[in-house]
Design an enzyme around this catalytic site. Structure first.
Site, PDB file in Angstrom:
ATOM      1  N   ASN A 154       0.770  -1.293   0.105  1.00  0.00           N
ATOM      2  CA  ASN A 154       0.206  -0.043  -0.049  1.00  0.00           C
ATOM      3  C   ASN A 154       0.666   1.465   0.001  1.00  0.00           C
ATOM      4  OD1 ASN A 154       0.272  -1.426   2.535  1.00  0.00           O
ATOM      5  ND2 ASN A 154      -0.379   0.592   3.578  1.00  0.00           N
ATOM      6  N   SER A 202     -11.399  -5.071  -0.197  1.00  0.00           N
ATOM      7  CA  SER A 202     -11.982  -3.825   0.549  1.00  0.00           C
ATOM      8  C   SER A 202     -12.558  -3.214  -0.654  1.00  0.00           C
ATOM      9  CB  SER A 202     -11.083  -3.318   1.216  1.00  0.00           C
ATOM     10  OG  SER A 202     -11.880  -2.196   2.040  1.00  0.00           O
ATOM     11  N   HIS A 204     -13.701   0.014  -0.657  1.00  0.00           N
ATOM     12  CA  HIS A 204     -13.403   1.505  -0.767  1.00  0.00           C
ATOM     13  C   HIS A 204     -12.126   1.870  -1.447  1.00  0.00           C
ATOM     14  CE1 HIS A 204     -10.442   2.410   2.588  1.00  0.00           C
ATOM     15  NE2 HIS A 204     -10.933   1.108   3.019  1.00  0.00           N
ATOM     16  N   THR A 247     -26.287  -9.013  10.625  1.00  0.00           N
ATOM     17  CA  THR A 247     -27.073  -8.645   9.452  1.00  0.00           C
ATOM     18  C   THR A 247     -26.206  -8.177   8.228  1.00  0.00           C
ATOM     19  OG1 THR A 247     -28.873  -8.393  10.822  1.00  0.00           O
ATOM     20  CG2 THR A 247     -29.150  -7.585   8.543  1.00  0.00           C
ATOM     21  N   CYS A 335      -2.610   4.960   7.844  1.00  0.00           N
ATOM     22  CA  CYS A 335      -2.778   4.665   9.248  1.00  0.00           C
ATOM     23  C   CYS A 335      -1.742   4.837  10.165  1.00  0.00           C
ATOM     24  CB  CYS A 335      -2.990   3.131   9.561  1.00  0.00           C
ATOM     25  SG  CYS A 335      -4.063   2.521   8.023  1.00  0.00           S
TER      26      CYS A 335
END
Ligand SMILES: *Cc1c(COP(=O)(O)O)cnc(C)c1O
Length: 398
Positions: A154, A202, A204, A247, A335
């Site tokens: 990344n 992922s 996004h 859910t 991060c």
């Protein structure tokens, strides 16, 4: 910001949603509100959308539909893979092989497992951020239960030799997990050809919604010679065949599937377009700004990743100054960008601590234009020059 212009060059941290994905998510938020586990027709309708989304995402990596498990993020997918395999196989062996450049979503779970008595091998990487396959072979013992190596990094964009790693894992009959969050939707992935058992992704990072991810689990977690090789880490209702109870976020997942469909349709043309933009930035900066270098591999890297090192100055200052000009970039991992520790990835490729502080990650995307790059390349040099003028590091060198 100087004017209304805002140029987003931080697509590795997250991407803006594609308007076609927003439309899809919106439609399902409105219409598909049922619980996919319910018996009534609005619930069944949600179940149908879920099934279709699973199919689209599975076929994009040549997987079986039932081997896709939706999660709330890439981080959650990584955690299920890591703790799920560790917990199921701790009697069989306590050794896991990974790399020294993983995302925190992989690195920190492994540090946690180390505290619990697991033996971790963090493979070194070369100056380009690539592992040596011989190191991998040599690290394998009869206690090794998992090989976990990211598809693409990344921060520096380097793409690991995943097919070769998969072949080694297969030869030794060891479970192979790859964090493909950065690579998914940008480069072709085939879980069979590459012998991948577990793959995290992922939404996004590929113009889909935030808070939606998936874990591919080969053959729903049953492997020859292993029997069942993974157990859940959360317990609740039976959603996602007990692997990830709670859910299901059907509208988000429908958006994820739309994003994957678009990425797949446009990948060939789009990656060529981005590689051109990427290489234009790299070439221009290296030729026109002194004392700078490229981090990561020159060609075996993601089409959208540029990571540049500028001597004598701090990446943070460059990011803040670029932001004043309406340009969003990053120092590396989103991060870790708020901590003062230099990036573990840049240290692993051999940079000194002060060098690791001087890096700038520019990650382009689907909506980046030539004009954006013109603007960026116009604004960058005076910022570098000004920062170097006031840099104590520069004075010390002169
Ligand atoms: C962004 C990222 C993650 C985390 O994904 P989230 O969906 O934000 O939790 C994990 N691994 C890599 C390589 C990433 O780039």
């Amino acid at each position: 910001m100087n004017d209304s212009r805002y140029i987003y060059l931080d697509n590795a941290a997250t991407t803006p949603m594609d308007p076609r994905v927003i439309e899809e998510v919106y439609k399902h938020f409105k219409e598909t509100y049922g619980n996919s586990s319910s018996l009534h027709s609005i619930g069944q309708k949600a179940g149908q959308i879920l099934l279709k989304s699973r199919e689209i995402i599975a076929s994009s990596i040549n997987a079986n539909r039932d081997d896709i498990f939706f999660t709330s993020s890439g981080t959650e997918a990584d955690n299920i893979a890591i703790f799920g395999v560790a917990s199921k196989n701790k009697e069989r062996g306590n050794h896991i092989i990974t790399t020294s450049i993983e995302h925190h979503a992989v690195e920190n779970p492994y540090k946690e497992l180390e505290k619990k008595g697991f033996e971790l091998t963090f493979l070194p990487v070369d100056n380009y951020g690539l592992i040596d396959l011989k190191d991998l072979e040599n690290a394998i013992t009869d206690k090794t239960i998992l090989i976990s190596i990211m598809f693409a990094n990344n921060e520096i964009g380097s793409i690991e030799p995943i097919k070769e790693i998969g072949a080694i894992a297969k030869k030794h009959n060891i479970i192979f997990h790859t964090d493909a969050v950065q690579a998914f939707g940008k480069v072709p992935i085939d879980v069979n050809e590459m012998n991948i058992d577990l793959l995290s992704a992922s939404a996004h990072k590929l113009y889909g919604p935030k808070g939606v991810g998936m874990l591919y689990i080969r053959n729903k977690g049953v492997k020859e010679g292993w029997g069942k090789f993974i157990v859940p880490i959360m317990y609740g209702g039976g959603h996602e065949r007990d692997m990830r109870p709670s859910t299901v976020n059907v509208p988000g997942i429908a958006g994820f599937a739309k994003a994957v469909e678009l990425a797949r349709e446009e990948m060939e043309v789009e990656s060529q377009r981005q590689i051109k933009l990427r290489d234009r930035i790299i070439k221009w900066v290296l030729e026109n700004i002194e004392d700078c270098y490229l981090n990561g591999h020159p060609t075996q890297r993601l089409p959208n990743n540029i990571n540049l090192g500028f001597k004598y100055i701090e990446g943070e200052s460059i990011v803040l100054d670029l932001d004043m000009e309406g340009i969003a970039t990053s120092t590396g991992s989103a991060c870790s960008s708020k901590s003062l520790e230099p990036s573990h990835v840049l240290l692993a490729i051999g940079l000194k601590r002060e060098e690791a502080h001087g890096s700038l990650r520019v990650s382009i995307g689907r909506f980046t234009t030539e004009e954006d790059i013109d603007y960026f390349l116009e604004k960058l040099p005076p910022i570098i020059e000004r920062l170097r003028k006031i840099s104590p590091l520069k004075k010390r060198v002169k």
